[in-house]
Each structure stands twice: as C-alpha cells, then as structure tokens.
Design a protein around this motif. Structure first.
Motif, mmCIF file in Angstrom:
data_model
loop_
_atom_site.group_PDB
_atom_site.id
_atom_site.type_symbol
_atom_site.label_atom_id
_atom_site.label_comp_id
_atom_site.label_asym_id
_atom_site.label_seq_id
_atom_site.Cartn_x
_atom_site.Cartn_y
_atom_site.Cartn_z
ATOM 1 N N LYS A 58 0.742 -1.269 0.045
ATOM 2 C CA LYS A 58 0.129 -0.054 -0.259
ATOM 3 C C LYS A 58 0.948 1.200 0.053
ATOM 4 O O LYS A 58 0.410 2.392 -0.562
ATOM 5 C CB LYS A 58 -1.060 -0.130 1.180
ATOM 6 N N GLU A 59 1.995 1.060 0.668
ATOM 7 C CA GLU A 59 2.590 2.165 0.920
ATOM 8 C C GLU A 59 3.648 2.625 -0.428
ATOM 9 O O GLU A 59 4.111 3.636 -1.032
ATOM 10 C CB GLU A 59 3.546 2.330 2.094
ATOM 11 N N GLU A 60 4.246 1.345 -1.067
ATOM 12 C CA GLU A 60 5.370 1.373 -1.993
ATOM 13 C C GLU A 60 4.690 1.451 -3.638
ATOM 14 O O GLU A 60 5.460 1.757 -4.419
ATOM 15 C CB GLU A 60 6.311 0.412 -1.903
ATOM 16 N N VAL A 61 3.710 0.516 -3.563
ATOM 17 C CA VAL A 61 3.271 0.204 -4.968
ATOM 18 C C VAL A 61 1.884 0.708 -5.332
ATOM 19 O O VAL A 61 1.707 1.247 -6.692
ATOM 20 C CB VAL A 61 3.213 -1.234 -5.054
ATOM 21 N N LEU A 62 0.928 0.514 -4.360
ATOM 22 C CA LEU A 62 -0.328 1.025 -4.509
ATOM 23 C C LEU A 62 -0.658 2.414 -5.255
ATOM 24 O O LEU A 62 -1.249 2.635 -6.169
ATOM 25 C CB LEU A 62 -1.255 0.740 -3.601
ATOM 26 N N PRO A 63 0.278 3.535 -4.602
ATOM 27 C CA PRO A 63 0.036 4.699 -5.371
ATOM 28 C C PRO A 63 0.590 4.769 -6.698
ATOM 29 O O PRO A 63 -0.327 5.717 -7.554
ATOM 30 C CB PRO A 63 0.904 5.605 -4.394
ATOM 31 N N TYR A 64 1.507 4.265 -7.097
ATOM 32 C CA TYR A 64 1.736 3.920 -8.755
ATOM 33 C C TYR A 64 0.570 3.356 -9.473
ATOM 34 O O TYR A 64 0.228 3.888 -10.478
ATOM 35 C CB TYR A 64 3.228 3.322 -8.836
ATOM 36 N N VAL A 65 0.005 2.334 -8.894
ATOM 37 C CA VAL A 65 -0.874 1.599 -9.569
ATOM 38 C C VAL A 65 -2.409 2.720 -9.777
ATOM 39 O O VAL A 65 -2.773 2.742 -10.758
ATOM 40 C CB VAL A 65 -1.531 0.413 -8.999
ATOM 41 N N TYR B 287 -3.496 3.586 -13.454
ATOM 42 C CA TYR B 287 -4.525 2.671 -13.899
ATOM 43 C C TYR B 287 -6.188 3.228 -13.488
ATOM 44 O O TYR B 287 -7.141 2.737 -14.031
ATOM 45 C CB TYR B 287 -4.387 1.399 -13.655
ATOM 46 N N GLU B 288 -6.136 4.124 -12.615
ATOM 47 C CA GLU B 288 -7.405 4.374 -11.873
ATOM 48 C C GLU B 288 -7.596 6.082 -11.860
ATOM 49 O O GLU B 288 -8.075 6.580 -10.939
ATOM 50 C CB GLU B 288 -7.345 3.794 -10.470
ATOM 51 N N LYS B 289 -6.949 6.588 -12.991
ATOM 52 C CA LYS B 289 -7.285 8.062 -13.100
ATOM 53 C C LYS B 289 -8.733 8.455 -13.027
ATOM 54 O O LYS B 289 -9.315 9.417 -12.611
ATOM 55 C CB LYS B 289 -6.495 8.593 -14.386
ATOM 56 N N ASP B 290 -9.707 7.589 -13.491
ATOM 57 C CA ASP B 290 -11.080 7.834 -13.520
ATOM 58 C C ASP B 290 -11.706 7.700 -12.073
ATOM 59 O O ASP B 290 -12.897 7.752 -12.257
ATOM 60 C CB ASP B 290 -11.748 7.182 -14.686
ATOM 61 N N GLY B 291 -11.098 7.158 -11.242
ATOM 62 C CA GLY B 291 -11.536 7.104 -10.054
ATOM 63 C C GLY B 291 -12.278 5.563 -9.911
ATOM 64 O O GLY B 291 -12.669 5.255 -8.841
ATOM 65 N N ARG B 292 -12.190 4.825 -10.748
ATOM 66 C CA ARG B 292 -12.300 3.338 -10.686
ATOM 67 C C ARG B 292 -11.531 2.593 -10.383
ATOM 68 O O ARG B 292 -10.375 2.458 -11.004
ATOM 69 C CB ARG B 292 -13.252 2.845 -12.121
ATOM 70 N N VAL B 293 -11.587 1.548 -9.510
ATOM 71 C CA VAL B 293 -10.690 0.414 -9.147
ATOM 72 C C VAL B 293 -10.176 -0.548 -10.138
ATOM 73 O O VAL B 293 -11.074 -1.059 -10.523
ATOM 74 C CB VAL B 293 -11.136 -0.260 -7.802
ATOM 75 N N ARG C 241 -4.255 -4.096 -9.972
ATOM 76 C CA ARG C 241 -3.995 -4.367 -8.702
ATOM 77 C C ARG C 241 -3.347 -5.607 -8.456
ATOM 78 O O ARG C 241 -2.273 -5.987 -7.575
ATOM 79 C CB ARG C 241 -4.900 -3.964 -7.543
ATOM 80 N N ARG C 242 -3.872 -6.689 -8.800
ATOM 81 C CA ARG C 242 -3.740 -8.164 -8.669
ATOM 82 C C ARG C 242 -2.109 -8.240 -9.203
ATOM 83 O O ARG C 242 -1.463 -8.960 -8.590
ATOM 84 C CB ARG C 242 -4.805 -9.059 -9.145
ATOM 85 N N GLU C 243 -2.145 -7.853 -10.538
ATOM 86 C CA GLU C 243 -1.018 -8.177 -11.181
ATOM 87 C C GLU C 243 0.186 -7.460 -10.282
ATOM 88 O O GLU C 243 1.348 -7.945 -10.293
ATOM 89 C CB GLU C 243 -0.922 -7.417 -12.819
ATOM 90 N N ALA C 244 -0.026 -6.251 -9.972
ATOM 91 C CA ALA C 244 0.980 -5.525 -9.319
ATOM 92 C C ALA C 244 1.458 -6.123 -8.097
ATOM 93 O O ALA C 244 2.435 -6.301 -7.721
ATOM 94 C CB ALA C 244 0.774 -3.921 -9.105
ATOM 95 N N PHE C 245 0.526 -6.615 -7.291
ATOM 96 C CA PHE C 245 0.608 -7.425 -6.116
ATOM 97 C C PHE C 245 1.650 -8.732 -6.334
ATOM 98 O O PHE C 245 2.478 -9.007 -5.640
ATOM 99 C CB PHE C 245 -0.414 -7.670 -5.389
ATOM 100 N N ASN C 246 1.062 -9.433 -7.352
ATOM 101 C CA ASN C 246 1.834 -10.622 -7.897
ATOM 102 C C ASN C 246 3.298 -10.220 -8.284
ATOM 103 O O ASN C 246 4.119 -11.153 -7.751
ATOM 104 C CB ASN C 246 0.870 -11.346 -9.100
ATOM 105 N N ASN C 247 3.574 -9.074 -8.962
ATOM 106 C CA ASN C 247 4.956 -8.755 -9.208
ATOM 107 C C ASN C 247 5.659 -8.388 -8.001
ATOM 108 O O ASN C 247 6.871 -8.827 -7.876
ATOM 109 C CB ASN C 247 4.816 -7.656 -10.081
ATOM 110 N N PHE C 248 4.973 -7.718 -6.895
ATOM 111 C CA PHE C 248 5.593 -7.244 -5.936
ATOM 112 C C PHE C 248 5.916 -8.539 -4.891
ATOM 113 O O PHE C 248 7.138 -8.708 -4.322
ATOM 114 C CB PHE C 248 4.790 -6.438 -4.906
ATOM 115 N N THR C 249 5.138 -9.754 -4.810
ATOM 116 C CA THR C 249 5.338 -10.750 -3.948
ATOM 117 C C THR C 249 6.372 -11.663 -4.730
ATOM 118 O O THR C 249 7.088 -12.373 -3.970
ATOM 119 C CB THR C 249 3.971 -11.559 -3.572
#
Length: 64
Positions: free
Chosen positions: A14-21, A25-31, A36-44
């Motif tokens: 949440k601190e290191e990756v989610l702000p970038y996601v 990818y969420e400029k329109d305000g939609r999750v 998020r799942r792909e970024a989390f998979n890459n992170f783990t």
C-alpha cells in the motif's frame, strides 16, 4: 532472516506500489482490480525471490 507477515506485506504494498497503480490505471476513479492483482503478484514475486516471504505465502496470499 525473519519472514514478513501478511500484514507487513500488505502495508508495504500500500505504501510502495499502490500509489503508482492508482496513478497509472485508476485516473478515472474506478478501482482496476486486474492492475492491482498483477502489481501485487509482481511485488510478492520479488519478495519471494529475495527470501523475504515463504513459498506458501507467495503462492496463497493475494488480497486483491
């Protein structure tokens, strides 16, 4: 080396990756669950390769 807990993993993500996601990818305000799942998979994946989490956590944990 002490392995990270699921709580610690999620806090780091949440601190290191989610702000970038959100910025990319969420400029329109939609999750964007897929992004998020792909970024989390890459992170783990990187945490596992660095020996910071167990294989079980790597294979079974994704809150997205």
């Amino acid at each position: 080396m002490k392995k990270l807990t699921r709580k610690e993993i999620l806090a780091m993500f949440k601190e290191e990756v989610l702000p970038y996601v959100k910025e990319q990818y969420e400029k329109d305000g939609r999750v964007d669950h897929i992004a998020r799942r792909e970024a989390f998979n890459n992170f783990t994946d990187s945490l596992f390769k660095d020996g910071m989490i167990t294989e079980k956590t790597y294979n079974e944990y994704n809150p997205f």
